[in-house]
Design a protein around this motif. Sequence first.
Motif, mmCIF file in Angstrom:
data_model
loop_
_atom_site.group_PDB
_atom_site.id
_atom_site.type_symbol
_atom_site.label_atom_id
_atom_site.label_comp_id
_atom_site.label_asym_id
_atom_site.label_seq_id
_atom_site.Cartn_x
_atom_site.Cartn_y
_atom_site.Cartn_z
ATOM 1 N N ASP A 96 41.079 48.721 -8.251
ATOM 2 C CA ASP A 96 40.063 49.891 -8.257
ATOM 3 C C ASP A 96 39.049 49.543 -9.591
ATOM 4 O O ASP A 96 37.933 49.819 -9.558
ATOM 5 N N ARG A 97 39.849 49.381 -10.683
ATOM 6 C CA ARG A 97 39.089 49.429 -11.802
ATOM 7 C C ARG A 97 38.245 48.095 -12.073
ATOM 8 O O ARG A 97 37.095 48.248 -12.419
ATOM 9 N N MET A 98 38.841 47.160 -11.687
ATOM 10 C CA MET A 98 38.357 45.787 -11.815
ATOM 11 C C MET A 98 37.077 45.805 -10.639
ATOM 12 O O MET A 98 35.816 45.106 -11.017
ATOM 13 N N TRP A 99 37.036 46.369 -9.709
ATOM 14 C CA TRP A 99 36.012 46.798 -8.605
ATOM 15 C C TRP A 99 34.772 47.024 -9.393
ATOM 16 O O TRP A 99 33.666 46.566 -9.325
ATOM 17 N N HIS A 100 34.917 48.023 -10.222
ATOM 18 C CA HIS A 100 33.711 48.550 -11.052
ATOM 19 C C HIS A 100 33.359 47.785 -12.095
ATOM 20 O O HIS A 100 32.066 47.433 -12.286
#
Length: 476
Positions: free
Chosen positions: A347-351
């Motif tokens: 989820d962090r890497m998505w942003h």
Amino acid sequence: MKDKIYYYADFDLEALLSLAKQCRGRPCTCDASQKPKSGSLNWVIFICFDDGIEWVFRSPTNGIHGFYSDETASKIIVSEACTLMYLKTHTSIPVPEVYSGSSDNNIGVPYILQSKAAGRSLGSYDWSQPGHQVKGFQNRRPLLPLSEKDREKVMSQLGAIMSELSNHRFGEIGSIFREENGKYSIRECLSPSLTWQERDSLKLDRGPFHEEHDYLVSLISAFTSHAQELPLTPHTKNVLFYCIAGQFLLEMIPRLSSSVKKGFTLSHPDLHLGNIYVDDDFNITCIIDWSSTSSGPSTELLGTPSLGGSAAPPSEYLVAAFRSGFTKRATEVISELSHSNLWAKSDRMWHFSRLVRLLSKNDYEHFRKLFELVYKPSNEGDEGRVGILSLFHERANRVENQKLLAELQKEDITMEELQEKERACFPPSRTVNSDAIAVARKLTLMSEMNLGFLADYRLWQWVEEARTHDDRQELE
């Protein structure tokens, strides 16, 4: 007068037809009056054999769109051909068959000669969910209906596909090439974050990377170097804030790193509706356009794709469908998911990925959400926004950032140049533009007076409503 087929580039059509005939052993033709189809990065024509089978000939449009140099375009298309061949021979993932691919040839342009995708592009369907449609926006052609069940089916299949990719590990981060002995190797990373938007002209470490940390540092370096050296904005304060954002991102790396020691995985760098083909029952028949593919951290692979082109993450039920399809197919990575909390890190890497690539129209929202996922601050909403902006202003006052601002100001445009840009954006021939430039100047003043000022979608909505109201009053 040239035939339409040469709209994007001059090439030897007869040499192409001869190659196709040699590859398949059957006569073929190509309609020279057809104008090539094109996307952001490639143009395409179709070759038809005497038995009705069609092949696709693809070549980069980089010279027209200015995404990257001819040299980079050649590397990318050769690497894509190698990637497709690897996927075709080592996985069951539905990708086009590559019959030939080259950057130096007698046809005259870099190319891939491949099979035509079966089925229909998902771009023909209305993927937008109820309540997510853009008000007043109309598609150029009517879109086919799509149910929630159909969307879930597609996302579940994509999860299974990414799960299969997760089983194929590489020792380095970079792009796939094929050696003379037929073996595949990892060379420099041709990821969009390191090559698109003229980033191939920047002095960056492009690997191949042996450590995830070095790869993430390179992506952040590309982000800040882009802000300083490539087209972004004429306002140095904004450039400084992008540089400060890069400082925050560097500090986040330990919380972004996947901590997986079993190698790196391939992931599609540009997975959107137009690149996915399905049959009438919404079974995925082909995934196309693997240009700029590279291996990378598994957290990049685990991020649920936002197929509708939205800057916001997919809906929860689509994320659930994707993750369900992934875990049902997963083998090696399943223990990593439970022990390393990879879903949260994805989820962090998505942003993070969307922020450093600078292709979004709302970079602040990606930073804000990433900041909240990493640090989990108690303040949310407007209070949290003011807190984040205050951190930026606090950092801007540091000695090293004041020196950076002074350096940036040396390259800043003059007031005369700024006024010239204003005149170009707001020509005096239209009376409505006097209101527009007045609004722009007032917003600039507000941003200088209020450290917590942020021109988000609510402000623009209010400005548009106010101007519409004023126009109606004038008519009355």
